[in-house]
Design a protein around this motif. Structure first.
Motif, PDB file in Angstrom:
ATOM      1  N   CYS A 169      33.112  44.557  31.279  1.00  0.00           N
ATOM      2  CA  CYS A 169      33.309  45.679  32.203  1.00  0.00           C
ATOM      3  C   CYS A 169      32.129  46.651  32.141  1.00  0.00           C
ATOM      4  O   CYS A 169      31.681  47.176  33.172  1.00  0.00           O
ATOM      5  CB  CYS A 169      34.609  46.395  31.865  1.00  0.00           C
ATOM      6  N   GLU A 170      31.595  46.869  30.951  1.00  0.00           N
ATOM      7  CA  GLU A 170      30.453  47.764  30.784  1.00  0.00           C
ATOM      8  C   GLU A 170      29.219  47.260  31.537  1.00  0.00           C
ATOM      9  O   GLU A 170      28.319  48.035  31.865  1.00  0.00           O
ATOM     10  CB  GLU A 170      30.113  47.911  29.298  1.00  0.00           C
ATOM     11  N   HIS A 171      29.191  45.951  31.795  1.00  0.00           N
ATOM     12  CA  HIS A 171      28.031  45.342  32.455  1.00  0.00           C
ATOM     13  C   HIS A 171      28.357  44.864  33.872  1.00  0.00           C
ATOM     14  O   HIS A 171      27.697  43.977  34.411  1.00  0.00           O
ATOM     15  CB  HIS A 171      27.503  44.199  31.599  1.00  0.00           C
ATOM     16  N   GLY A 172      29.363  45.479  34.460  1.00  0.00           N
ATOM     17  CA  GLY A 172      29.654  45.225  35.862  1.00  0.00           C
ATOM     18  C   GLY A 172      30.441  43.968  36.146  1.00  0.00           C
ATOM     19  O   GLY A 172      30.485  43.502  37.290  1.00  0.00           O
ATOM     20  N   LEU A 173      31.087  43.390  35.135  1.00  0.00           N
ATOM     21  CA  LEU A 173      31.881  42.183  35.319  1.00  0.00           C
ATOM     22  C   LEU A 173      33.365  42.530  35.304  1.00  0.00           C
ATOM     23  O   LEU A 173      33.829  43.256  34.423  1.00  0.00           O
ATOM     24  CB  LEU A 173      31.590  41.166  34.207  1.00  0.00           C
ATOM     25  N   ARG A 174      34.099  41.981  36.263  1.00  0.00           N
ATOM     26  CA  ARG A 174      35.534  42.223  36.335  1.00  0.00           C
ATOM     27  C   ARG A 174      36.283  40.900  36.311  1.00  0.00           C
ATOM     28  O   ARG A 174      35.884  39.934  36.966  1.00  0.00           O
ATOM     29  CB  ARG A 174      35.884  42.967  37.639  1.00  0.00           C
ATOM     30  N   ARG A 175      37.392  40.875  35.566  1.00  0.00           N
ATOM     31  CA  ARG A 175      38.193  39.659  35.450  1.00  0.00           C
ATOM     32  C   ARG A 175      38.776  39.268  36.804  1.00  0.00           C
ATOM     33  O   ARG A 175      39.382  40.085  37.484  1.00  0.00           O
ATOM     34  CB  ARG A 175      39.315  39.868  34.442  1.00  0.00           C
ATOM     35  N   VAL A 176      38.590  37.998  37.174  1.00  0.00           N
ATOM     36  CA  VAL A 176      39.107  37.512  38.453  1.00  0.00           C
ATOM     37  C   VAL A 176      39.995  36.278  38.301  1.00  0.00           C
ATOM     38  O   VAL A 176      40.563  35.800  39.279  1.00  0.00           O
ATOM     39  CB  VAL A 176      37.959  37.189  39.447  1.00  0.00           C
ATOM     40  N   VAL A 234      45.064  24.301  22.722  1.00  0.00           N
ATOM     41  CA  VAL A 234      44.952  24.634  24.148  1.00  0.00           C
ATOM     42  C   VAL A 234      44.072  25.876  24.235  1.00  0.00           C
ATOM     43  O   VAL A 234      44.433  26.943  23.724  1.00  0.00           O
ATOM     44  CB  VAL A 234      46.325  24.892  24.785  1.00  0.00           C
ATOM     45  N   TYR A 235      42.916  25.719  24.866  1.00  0.00           N
ATOM     46  CA  TYR A 235      41.929  26.795  24.927  1.00  0.00           C
ATOM     47  C   TYR A 235      42.084  27.636  26.195  1.00  0.00           C
ATOM     48  O   TYR A 235      42.553  27.152  27.223  1.00  0.00           O
ATOM     49  CB  TYR A 235      40.519  26.215  24.865  1.00  0.00           C
ATOM     50  N   ARG A 236      41.625  28.860  26.110  1.00  0.00           N
ATOM     51  CA  ARG A 236      41.728  29.815  27.224  1.00  0.00           C
ATOM     52  C   ARG A 236      40.345  30.149  27.776  1.00  0.00           C
ATOM     53  O   ARG A 236      39.413  30.432  27.000  1.00  0.00           O
ATOM     54  CB  ARG A 236      42.417  31.095  26.738  1.00  0.00           C
ATOM     55  N   LEU A 237      40.214  30.113  29.083  1.00  0.00           N
ATOM     56  CA  LEU A 237      38.992  30.502  29.775  1.00  0.00           C
ATOM     57  C   LEU A 237      39.244  31.767  30.591  1.00  0.00           C
ATOM     58  O   LEU A 237      40.288  31.887  31.230  1.00  0.00           O
ATOM     59  CB  LEU A 237      38.535  29.411  30.748  1.00  0.00           C
ATOM     60  N   LEU A 238      38.274  32.675  30.589  1.00  0.00           N
ATOM     61  CA  LEU A 238      38.297  33.821  31.486  1.00  0.00           C
ATOM     62  C   LEU A 238      37.186  33.679  32.510  1.00  0.00           C
ATOM     63  O   LEU A 238      36.088  33.211  32.185  1.00  0.00           O
ATOM     64  CB  LEU A 238      38.086  35.129  30.720  1.00  0.00           C
ATOM     65  N   ALA A 239      37.463  34.083  33.730  1.00  0.00           N
ATOM     66  CA  ALA A 239      36.435  34.159  34.775  1.00  0.00           C
ATOM     67  C   ALA A 239      36.223  35.624  35.119  1.00  0.00           C
ATOM     68  O   ALA A 239      37.185  36.357  35.397  1.00  0.00           O
ATOM     69  CB  ALA A 239      36.878  33.380  36.022  1.00  0.00           C
ATOM     70  N   LEU A 240      34.966  36.054  35.114  1.00  0.00           N
ATOM     71  CA  LEU A 240      34.619  37.443  35.379  1.00  0.00           C
ATOM     72  C   LEU A 240      33.534  37.486  36.450  1.00  0.00           C
ATOM     73  O   LEU A 240      32.543  36.754  36.361  1.00  0.00           O
ATOM     74  CB  LEU A 240      34.133  38.122  34.106  1.00  0.00           C
ATOM     75  N   ARG A 241      33.722  38.317  37.453  1.00  0.00           N
ATOM     76  CA  ARG A 241      32.793  38.380  38.569  1.00  0.00           C
ATOM     77  C   ARG A 241      31.930  39.633  38.494  1.00  0.00           C
ATOM     78  O   ARG A 241      32.404  40.716  38.178  1.00  0.00           O
ATOM     79  CB  ARG A 241      33.542  38.377  39.898  1.00  0.00           C
ATOM     80  N   LYS A 242      30.633  39.445  38.788  1.00  0.00           N
ATOM     81  CA  LYS A 242      29.709  40.577  38.776  1.00  0.00           C
ATOM     82  C   LYS A 242      29.844  41.362  40.077  1.00  0.00           C
ATOM     83  O   LYS A 242      29.668  40.800  41.172  1.00  0.00           O
ATOM     84  CB  LYS A 242      28.285  40.085  38.613  1.00  0.00           C
ATOM     85  N   GLU A 243      30.155  42.624  39.941  1.00  0.00           N
ATOM     86  CA  GLU A 243      30.406  43.443  41.114  1.00  0.00           C
ATOM     87  C   GLU A 243      29.187  44.228  41.582  1.00  0.00           C
ATOM     88  O   GLU A 243      29.158  44.694  42.717  1.00  0.00           O
ATOM     89  CB  GLU A 243      31.567  44.404  40.837  1.00  0.00           C
ATOM     90  N   TYR A 244      28.205  44.392  40.710  1.00  0.00           N
ATOM     91  CA  TYR A 244      27.005  45.134  41.117  1.00  0.00           C
ATOM     92  C   TYR A 244      25.837  44.714  40.250  1.00  0.00           C
ATOM     93  O   TYR A 244      26.023  44.001  39.282  1.00  0.00           O
ATOM     94  CB  TYR A 244      27.225  46.648  41.011  1.00  0.00           C
TER      95      TYR A 244
END
Length: 244
Positions: A169-176, A234-244
């Motif tokens: 979040c500090e680097h402009g990425l938001r969980r999607v 069972v592993y967990r993946l997060l996807a984070l999108r760059k907003e700016y």
């Protein structure tokens, strides 16, 4: 920490091989938008997962800090598609990539936030970062092996989901989005776990002194069916999108 140059030759065979690689790749691609034209796999290792990320219209690149690992990856992907490089200083320009993946990497790194920052740096606005989080939690808590490991687990893993999301979040990425996948062939046996604990392979995951280590190894070795692997993680993946 393992010497990955030494481990490279037999790494895939001891990490679930092709079935695990396909499981990871399918889950990653499900989180990478169809419009993505480039994807960088950070910490690509031998490239076993990386080569399975290829799909029509997507150019897949790999980078790894281990020369031994990168050499094997280059054989799989092609020498022009693999770069020897450190995740803390990626050899790519700002905003130059559509997607970045990091699988089974952040849990190894005390300074994982700097890698997250680098992944954000090289992503274009709208680009997607996909990473495994909470790796050790993937093995669950209901096996006899995990019951013995639990008292020594570090309270804040390097790849804890809350930590990674906060840094992102500090680097402009938001969980999607997120996904889960099975780590085929990665169920832990008591004997195998005892050997890895004794060799220091759990240094990043356990808080334990020499005397406690000896006791844990002994207790693991005395569990029933010591050579039989417990359930696959069972592993967990997060996807984070760059907003700016």
């Amino acid at each position: 920490m393992l010497d990955y140059d030494v481990e490279a030759a037999h790494y895939d065979a001891t990490r679930g091989g092709v079935p695990r690689a396909w499981s990871a790749a399918r889950a990653i691609l499900a989180l990478v938008p169809e419009r993505a034209g480039t994807l960088l796999d950070v910490g690509c290792g031998t490239g076993l997962v990386t080569e399975r990320l290829m799909r029509p219209g997507l150019r897949v690149l790999g980078t790894d800090a281990s020369p031994g690992m990168a050499e094997l990856a280059a054989r799989r992907l092609g020498p022009s598609l693999v770069v020897l490089g450190n995740g803390h200083r990626l050899p790519f320009a700002d905003a130059s990539l559509d997607a970045v993946s990091a699988v089974w990497l952040l849990h190894l790194l005390p300074d994982a936030p700097s890698v997250v920052a680098e992944c954000a740096r090289v992503l274009r606005p709208g680009g997607t970062f996909v990473t495994t989080v909470d790796k050790d939690a993937g093995h669950g808590t209901d096996s006899d092996v995990e019951e013995l490991l639990a008292p020594f687990r570090v309270r804040r893993a390097y790849d804890a989901a809350a930590r990674i999301q906060a840094v992102a979040c500090e680097h402009g990425l938001r969980r999607v989005g997120e996904a889960r996948f099975t780590g085929h062939g990665q169920g832990r046996s008591p004997a195998g776990t005892a050997g890895e604990v004794a060799q220091g392979h759990y240094a990043a995951a356990l808080t334990i002194d020499a005397e406690q280590c000896d006791g844990l190894v002994s207790r693991l070795s005395r569990l029933p069916d010591p050579e039989v692997p417990r359930a696959d993680p069972v592993y967990r993946l997060l996807a984070l999108r760059k907003e700016y």
